[in-house]
Design a protein around this motif. Structure first.
Motif, PDB file in Angstrom:
ATOM      1  N   LYS A  14       0.829  -1.206   0.000  1.00 33.03           N
ATOM      2  CA  LYS A  14       0.000   0.000   0.000  1.00 33.03           C
ATOM      3  C   LYS A  14       0.865   1.259   0.000  1.00 33.03           C
ATOM      4  CE  LYS A  14      -4.039  -1.988   2.282  1.00 33.03           C
ATOM      5  NZ  LYS A  14      -4.859  -1.969   3.496  1.00 33.03           N
ATOM      6  N   CYS A  16       3.958   1.515  -1.171  1.00 28.51           N
ATOM      7  CA  CYS A  16       4.594   1.624  -2.487  1.00 28.51           C
ATOM      8  C   CYS A  16       3.624   2.182  -3.524  1.00 28.51           C
ATOM      9  CB  CYS A  16       5.122   0.263  -2.945  1.00 28.51           C
ATOM     10  SG  CYS A  16       6.591  -0.261  -2.057  1.00 28.51           S
ATOM     11  N   ILE A  17       2.414   1.672  -3.509  1.00 21.99           N
ATOM     12  CA  ILE A  17       1.409   2.150  -4.462  1.00 21.99           C
ATOM     13  C   ILE A  17       1.087   3.618  -4.191  1.00 21.99           C
ATOM     14  CG2 ILE A  17      -1.020   1.933  -5.140  1.00 21.99           C
ATOM     15  CD1 ILE A  17      -0.665  -1.103  -4.834  1.00 21.99           C
ATOM     16  N   SER A  18       0.988   3.995  -2.925  1.00 22.04           N
ATOM     17  CA  SER A  18       0.708   5.387  -2.574  1.00 22.04           C
ATOM     18  C   SER A  18       1.842   6.294  -3.036  1.00 22.04           C
ATOM     19  CB  SER A  18       0.531   5.535  -1.068  1.00 22.04           C
ATOM     20  OG  SER A  18      -0.593   4.802  -0.629  1.00 22.04           O
ATOM     21  N   MET A  20       3.912   5.707  -5.516  1.00 19.91           N
ATOM     22  CA  MET A  20       3.874   5.757  -6.979  1.00 19.91           C
ATOM     23  C   MET A  20       2.796   6.729  -7.455  1.00 19.91           C
ATOM     24  SD  MET A  20       4.429   1.760  -7.831  1.00 19.91           S
ATOM     25  CE  MET A  20       4.855   1.842  -9.543  1.00 19.91           C
ATOM     26  N   VAL A  21       1.633   6.678  -6.817  1.00 22.71           N
ATOM     27  CA  VAL A  21       0.557   7.597  -7.176  1.00 22.71           C
ATOM     28  C   VAL A  21       0.979   9.038  -6.887  1.00 22.71           C
ATOM     29  CG1 VAL A  21      -1.785   8.335  -6.545  1.00 22.71           C
ATOM     30  CG2 VAL A  21      -1.290   5.908  -6.915  1.00 22.71           C
ATOM     31  N   LEU A  22       1.643   9.261  -5.768  1.00 24.63           N
ATOM     32  CA  LEU A  22       2.108  10.594  -5.408  1.00 24.63           C
ATOM     33  C   LEU A  22       3.136  11.103  -6.426  1.00 24.63           C
ATOM     34  CD1 LEU A  22       2.095  12.913  -3.339  1.00 24.63           C
ATOM     35  CD2 LEU A  22       3.957  11.726  -2.181  1.00 24.63           C
ATOM     36  N   LEU A  24       3.524  10.127  -9.570  1.00 18.77           N
ATOM     37  CA  LEU A  24       2.827  10.380 -10.834  1.00 18.77           C
ATOM     38  C   LEU A  24       2.027  11.673 -10.774  1.00 18.77           C
ATOM     39  CD1 LEU A  24       1.635   6.792 -11.822  1.00 18.77           C
ATOM     40  CD2 LEU A  24       3.413   8.159 -12.913  1.00 18.77           C
ATOM     41  N   THR A  25       1.408  11.928  -9.642  1.00 19.26           N
ATOM     42  CA  THR A  25       0.651  13.164  -9.471  1.00 19.26           C
ATOM     43  C   THR A  25       1.573  14.376  -9.559  1.00 19.26           C
ATOM     44  OG1 THR A  25      -0.929  12.007  -8.053  1.00 19.26           O
ATOM     45  CG2 THR A  25      -0.920  14.414  -7.946  1.00 19.26           C
ATOM     46  N   SER A  29       1.486  17.241 -12.388  1.00 13.80           N
ATOM     47  CA  SER A  29       1.313  18.638 -11.975  1.00 13.80           C
ATOM     48  C   SER A  29       2.368  19.523 -12.626  1.00 13.80           C
ATOM     49  CB  SER A  29       1.410  18.766 -10.465  1.00 13.80           C
ATOM     50  OG  SER A  29       0.368  18.041  -9.849  1.00 13.80           O
TER      51      SER A  29
END
Length: 97
Positions: A14, A16-18, A20-22, A24-25, A29
């Protein structure tokens, strides 16, 4: 023990996925800001070019008017009077001393 390992793996996954999402965000941006700045620059350039186009169209219209005037007898008469000093036979010319 297996349940602790599964919980730890689940938590690690979780995280790692968070991350990665951060990441990418953040990347998206930054790209959005860059594109926005480019868009603003292009808009400013477009306005400048439109102003130049309008000036050139006005200049073209003035040149067309001048071209039409050059073809008239009035223009020929004006040039003859101003550059060549010609006058009509029945005209009286006063010169300053």
């Amino acid at each position: 023990m297996r349940s602790k390992r599964k919980k730890r793996q689940s938590r690690t996954g979780k995280i790692c996925i968070s991350l990665m999402v951060l990441v990418l965000t953040l990347i998206l941006s930054v790209q959005i800001v860059r594109l926005y700045n480019k868009d603003q620059a292009y808009k400013a350039q477009q306005e400048e070019l439109e102003a130049q186009l309008e000036e050139e169209e006005e200049r073209a219209a003035e040149l067309e008017e001048e071209e039409a005037y050059v073809g008239t007898d009035e223009y020929v008469e004006d040039v003859a009077r101003s550059r060549l000093g010609m006058v009509y036979e029945d005209e009286i010319l006063f010169k300053e001393e």
